[in-house]
Design a protein around this motif. Structure first.
Motif, PDB file in Angstrom:
ATOM      1  N   UNK A   1      29.912  23.175  57.546  1.00 46.32           N
ATOM      2  CA  UNK A   1      30.397  24.324  58.295  1.00 46.32           C
ATOM      3  C   UNK A   1      29.247  25.306  58.523  1.00 46.32           C
ATOM      4  N   UNK A   2      29.170  25.847  59.700  1.00 45.08           N
ATOM      5  CA  UNK A   2      28.148  26.814  60.065  1.00 45.08           C
ATOM      6  C   UNK A   2      28.696  28.226  59.894  1.00 45.08           C
ATOM      7  N   UNK A   3      27.870  29.109  59.354  1.00 40.39           N
ATOM      8  CA  UNK A   3      28.277  30.501  59.190  1.00 40.39           C
ATOM      9  C   UNK A   3      27.348  31.405  59.979  1.00 40.39           C
ATOM     10  N   UNK A   4      27.932  32.261  60.803  1.00 40.35           N
ATOM     11  CA  UNK A   4      27.191  33.246  61.580  1.00 40.35           C
ATOM     12  C   UNK A   4      27.587  34.639  61.106  1.00 40.35           C
ATOM     13  N   UNK A   5      26.707  35.588  61.315  1.00 36.89           N
ATOM     14  CA  UNK A   5      27.009  36.983  61.020  1.00 36.89           C
ATOM     15  C   UNK A   5      26.976  37.752  62.330  1.00 36.89           C
ATOM     16  N   UNK A   6      27.994  38.556  62.559  1.00 39.01           N
ATOM     17  CA  UNK A   6      28.065  39.380  63.763  1.00 39.01           C
ATOM     18  C   UNK A   6      28.116  40.838  63.343  1.00 39.01           C
ATOM     19  N   UNK A   7      27.134  41.617  63.778  1.00 41.81           N
ATOM     20  CA  UNK A   7      27.095  43.045  63.462  1.00 41.81           C
ATOM     21  C   UNK A   7      27.728  43.845  64.594  1.00 41.81           C
ATOM     22  N   UNK A   8      28.715  44.651  64.245  1.00 41.77           N
ATOM     23  CA  UNK A   8      29.298  45.558  65.235  1.00 41.77           C
ATOM     24  C   UNK A   8      28.254  46.583  65.651  1.00 41.77           C
ATOM     25  N   UNK A   9      28.291  47.016  66.895  1.00 43.20           N
ATOM     26  CA  UNK A   9      27.376  48.049  67.361  1.00 43.20           C
ATOM     27  C   UNK A   9      27.629  49.339  66.580  1.00 43.20           C
ATOM     28  N   UNK A  10      26.591  50.136  66.414  1.00 42.49           N
ATOM     29  CA  UNK A  10      26.729  51.413  65.709  1.00 42.49           C
ATOM     30  C   UNK A  10      27.805  52.255  66.378  1.00 42.49           C
ATOM     31  N   UNK A  11      28.682  52.825  65.595  1.00 41.76           N
ATOM     32  CA  UNK A  11      29.742  53.664  66.107  1.00 41.76           C
ATOM     33  C   UNK A  11      30.965  52.912  66.595  1.00 41.76           C
ATOM     34  N   UNK A  12      30.899  51.609  66.582  1.00 40.73           N
ATOM     35  CA  UNK A  12      32.027  50.793  67.040  1.00 40.73           C
ATOM     36  C   UNK A  12      32.840  50.341  65.836  1.00 40.73           C
ATOM     37  N   UNK A  13      34.149  50.532  65.889  1.00 39.03           N
ATOM     38  CA  UNK A  13      35.019  50.171  64.765  1.00 39.03           C
ATOM     39  C   UNK A  13      35.557  48.754  64.860  1.00 39.03           C
ATOM     40  N   UNK A  14      35.616  48.206  66.086  1.00 39.35           N
ATOM     41  CA  UNK A  14      36.177  46.875  66.253  1.00 39.35           C
ATOM     42  C   UNK A  14      35.625  46.216  67.519  1.00 39.35           C
ATOM     43  N   UNK A  15      35.935  44.919  67.647  1.00 43.67           N
ATOM     44  CA  UNK A  15      35.633  44.168  68.859  1.00 43.67           C
ATOM     45  C   UNK A  15      36.837  43.278  69.132  1.00 43.67           C
TER      46      UNK A  15
END
Length: 75
Positions: A1-15
């Motif tokens: 299984x591959x694991x990626x990390x996604x960082x939310x933009x600064x000031x953003x609470x959700x996507x």
């Protein structure tokens, strides 16, 4: 299984889930992301998620076809 990390933009609470799939490179467009979610192929925190625009927040884990995306707040 591959694991990626996604960082939310600064000031953003959700996507939105369909946009996360697109930005993480798991599909080619937000529309395709909506289709994948509607098909039942995407899980959030271990449960199938059918809401195409579900709000994904830091700390949640999205899984699709053997790829895990860990969402975190911007550093």
């Amino acid at each position: 299984m591959t694991t990626l990390t996604f960082d939310l933009d600064a000031g953003r609470e959700h996507i939105e889930l369909n946009q996360l799939l697109k930005l993480a490179g798991l599909c080619g467009s937000g529309g395709m992301g909506k289709q994948l979610v509607a098909s039942g192929a995407v899980s959030v925190d271990g449960a199938v998620e059918l809401r195409k625009t579900a709000k994904i927040r830091a700390g949640q884990v999205v899984t699709f076809e053997g790829v895990t995306v860990q969402v975190r707040a911007a550093p």
